[in-house]
Design an enzyme around this catalytic site. Sequence first.
Site, PDB file in Angstrom:
ATOM      1  N   THR A  98      61.813  17.430  -0.947  1.00  0.00           N
ATOM      2  CA  THR A  98      61.515  18.885  -0.087  1.00  0.00           C
ATOM      3  C   THR A  98      60.154  18.938   0.077  1.00  0.00           C
ATOM      4  OG1 THR A  98      63.364  19.410  -1.708  1.00  0.00           O
ATOM      5  CG2 THR A  98      61.984  21.059  -1.024  1.00  0.00           C
ATOM      6  N   LYS A 179      66.394  24.142   4.379  1.00  0.00           N
ATOM      7  CA  LYS A 179      66.338  23.926   3.021  1.00  0.00           C
ATOM      8  C   LYS A 179      65.591  25.211   2.302  1.00  0.00           C
ATOM      9  CE  LYS A 179      65.934  22.014  -1.531  1.00  0.00           C
ATOM     10  NZ  LYS A 179      65.863  20.997  -2.349  1.00  0.00           N
ATOM     11  N   LYS A 248      57.573  24.527  -7.528  1.00  0.00           N
ATOM     12  CA  LYS A 248      57.274  23.781  -6.175  1.00  0.00           C
ATOM     13  C   LYS A 248      58.019  24.365  -5.046  1.00  0.00           C
ATOM     14  CE  LYS A 248      58.765  19.641  -5.092  1.00  0.00           C
ATOM     15  NZ  LYS A 248      59.353  19.866  -3.920  1.00  0.00           N
TER      16      LYS A 248
END
Lengths: 436, 436
Positions: A98, A179, A248
Amino acid sequence: MAKPTIGFVGLGAMGFGMATHLVKEGYTVHGFDVFAASVDRFKAAGGTGAASLRHSAEGKSYYVCMVASAPQVQSVLFGDEGIVQALPKNATLLLCSTVPASYAQSVSSELQAKGRGDIKFIDCPVSGGAKRAADGTLSIMAGGSDEALEAGKFLLQAMSDTNKLYLVPGGVGAGSNMKMVHQVLAGIHILGASEVMGFAARLGLDAMETGEKIKETEAWTWMHENRLPRMLAEDWNPGASALTIILKDVGIITTSARQADYPTPLSSTAEQIYLAALSQGYGSKDDSAMVRQYYPDSITKVSASKSEEEKAAALQLVYELMMAINLCAAAEAVSFARYLKVDLSQFYNLVSNAAGASRVFIKGGLEMIEGRIGTNAPSGYKTVDDVIRRLEEVVQKARDLNCPLHLGSTALNLLLLTKRAGYGKEASTSVIKVFG
Amino acid sequence: MAKPTIGFVGLGAMGFGMATHLVKEGYTVHGFDVFAASVDRFKAAGGTGAASLRHSAEGKSYYVCMVASAPQVQSVLFGDEGIVQALPKNATLLLCSTVPASYAQSVSSELQAKGRGDIKFIDCPVSGGAKRAADGTLSIMAGGSDEALEAGKFLLQAMSDTNKLYLVPGGVGAGSNMKMVHQVLAGIHILGASEVMGFAARLGLDAMETGEKIKETEAWTWMHENRLPRMLAEDWNPGASALTIILKDVGIITTSARQADYPTPLSSTAEQIYLAALSQGYGSKDDSAMVRQYYPDSITKVSASKSEEEKAAALQLVYELMMAINLCAAAEAVSFARYLKVDLSQFYNLVSNAAGASRVFIKGGLEMIEGRIGTNAPSGYKTVDDVIRRLEEVVQKARDLNCPLHLGSTALNLLLLTKRAGYGKEASTSVIKVFG
């Protein structure tokens, strides 16, 4: 046709599951990790250990990168011993980490600049957790050139659920953006789960009973249902999903939002409270430990001594809080996705079946996406004024109990700004209008 | 004319100073407090102790109530042994406690309902701290009927600075409203002082030097200057100004805002972080201990090892953070005051000379009040876009350092909503427009 050998880097909780699943599917997988113990564990599970990062890439026409963050990706790809030098001509490279969309795009540019434009690069972050990784049933959001997607599709399919491989239009960066906007919901709902359960405890409600009841209502979120058992058991050392992971991801959201000059008030609030918890030493604990930010002791120790009537009234407040948070989360996610020109139909489908799902999104998100808000909204929605009135009661009650309501308070101010902008009498889904 | 005997209840930090000052001015003061030790202390300082609440009121034509909160006021005035029964006909009653305007108005109604409409009731909260209370140089914001203000003026003057007695138009409630909108600035600036100093420590800046430099800049706030010595010395057990005091005041702001359906995003953020600190056991500590929410150790222990150039760049970030917070605080306070129909000229004058002051308010608040914003703003202001760009850099830097920036993050989102509403290219003072 014989199955090709796959190179793989990053054998953490997710990567280990993905790599061993590929082994089960009959692939030879050469796996590498900076922790030698992880490589040994992979070998014990039937994988082939690579002696070095370079060895994991040499001669591999297909390569999967599943390290934790953009700086790690940069080192793995372009460092002194990076794989880009070692991959054979026309190799297919799947970046499953990611990362910000802007970073994924910078990888494309750097491949060109380094004379490796031949590498078929796919930006394909995943979602679903370690168990689904090991089962090969992840959600995957893949962006890249048609040629790259064509070449890598078999591998993406091997790791994802039949209905959960999303080939996202827009090239490299589009997968990461998809995402990211999904994580807007996930990042808010994770804190939301703790906020509503902590508030319930302060109200003197039984945690187990409240949690079960919430799941049956319109206030359901995937995250609340998923985190609830760990929150009740205080099963968070070490965390099944460490605070640092969602921190994160939320950081990617707010950093990208700043790059786009776009407001993300609820994601920002969540991030600040995650940072506060990080300072308190919660980084490696499960993110369901965020309930401690709202209640100082185990919520299962609350001894309920209320009448049925009092319980119902208190539960109603918990429900209203969660509904308002979920509404504003949906508006924040949909508006940001729209601003980034994400394919909204695909976004809706993806979120509805993934970890960012809420019943409020499934119902109200579609209205927002289709623009059936304001006076065009179908019947059955409260007005913005209604939601404000109920949430004001909730926030006042929490204040009387000295209970922080970080998301509830931010949601209320967002709704009040919506009202001040003139949308109070419109359907609650109109809160999206305040994002401009 | 002989000076009348004054009844007084509430001999805490503020009340003790006020009552003993009246004694020094030659008044006989019959003081009462629920803590017998406070009464003894008052007697030792020349006051007359009242044996009971009732005794403090019997035969007193002038009475000052300085207890801590509205529930305490309610008990003191209307409880079983309350003073309203004991005060003589046509007595003048000064309510100096900080309470919601709606509560002050309810006192008027209850006096009428109880057949004590003869009591001349003044709603007159104070500001300035214990030292100024003892010196008789408080700021006082007094609302009431002309008759009541006339009767009580000598007493208000005895406790306030020559230029800091504000007779606020609008009757009972107007004094409390004026104090409340002043506290919007105070409540944000108190947390702001900790936020900028904590951020500076994370940046590796010397605390003393940074604090002194900030005071010389446009980012100056009264609260930062006032709290800085206690923050540096960690002189906060017990607190000169306990967290619970500002938390109560901010609670009045947000409760009143909810009653008015008005957004107060920065005050709400501050309140939530104060509540979080309360849960961590900071209630009785000085509010400058809020720096712990941003930096885990004494900020004076930071060992600066930067070049002059690096120091200047880091200090600039601290400055930009504080400027942006102060700008949004000014907009929140002015817009709420305007909405509540507070006399804005008096408000400007009061804030500029009181604990809520900032150089940003003194300069930009006037532009906001006079409507010289947007394209009408005088030259010399950055645009909203400029402030956003600088603050984005600050927030990103804090994120890289894992430093929470609760107010900075809320300010950024407010500014971004302002931009999305179409005001980005206008002067920074135009952020007030997003409040509708």
